[in-house]
Scaffold this active site. Sequence first.
Site, PDB file in Angstrom:
ATOM      1  CG  ASN A   9      71.208  78.257  24.897  1.00 34.89           C
ATOM      2  OD1 ASN A   9      70.176  78.243  24.830  1.00 34.89           O
ATOM      3  ND2 ASN A   9      71.971  77.682  23.748  1.00 34.89           N
ATOM      4  NE  ARG A  11      65.984  76.203  21.679  1.00 32.43           N
ATOM      5  CZ  ARG A  11      66.213  76.059  20.477  1.00 32.43           C
ATOM      6  NH1 ARG A  11      66.753  77.190  19.663  1.00 32.43           N
ATOM      7  NH2 ARG A  11      66.016  74.949  19.465  1.00 32.43           N
ATOM      8  CB  CYS A  12      72.516  74.410  26.513  1.00 30.63           C
ATOM      9  SG  CYS A  12      74.034  73.566  26.623  1.00 30.63           S
ATOM     10  CB  SER A  13      70.697  69.093  28.602  1.00 33.66           C
ATOM     11  OG  SER A  13      72.078  68.779  27.748  1.00 33.66           O
TER      12      SER A  13
END
Length: 117
Positions: A9, A11-13
Amino acid sequence: MSSVQILHNPRCSKSRQTLQLLQDNGIEPHITEYLKHPLTEAEIKTIFEKLGCNSVLDMMRPKEAEFAQAGLDKQTITTEEGLQAIARYPKLLERPIVIKDNQARIGRPPEAVMELF
């Protein structure tokens, strides 16, 4: 040479950090953006088995709103219910997951995936 896949993902750090860690170690995984291309229940079951989880909760994000929307309860959830819920609500899948051959690891922390190499 075995293939390596990351369920990612962007958007996930943690997902971005895990992907970077793999690339920094010369590993170019096949990237699957599972929110754009949801996995089937059969694929999720295979990943569950490769992770060697004791409970389906180990590969889920129970704090997501979709967990309650799916009518799930952390105390009574069955493996089958969890797999079905992840297939229906991909956001419930813990991320990132790196898969190599017959094993998989969740990248929390990102360094955990390096056990596969």
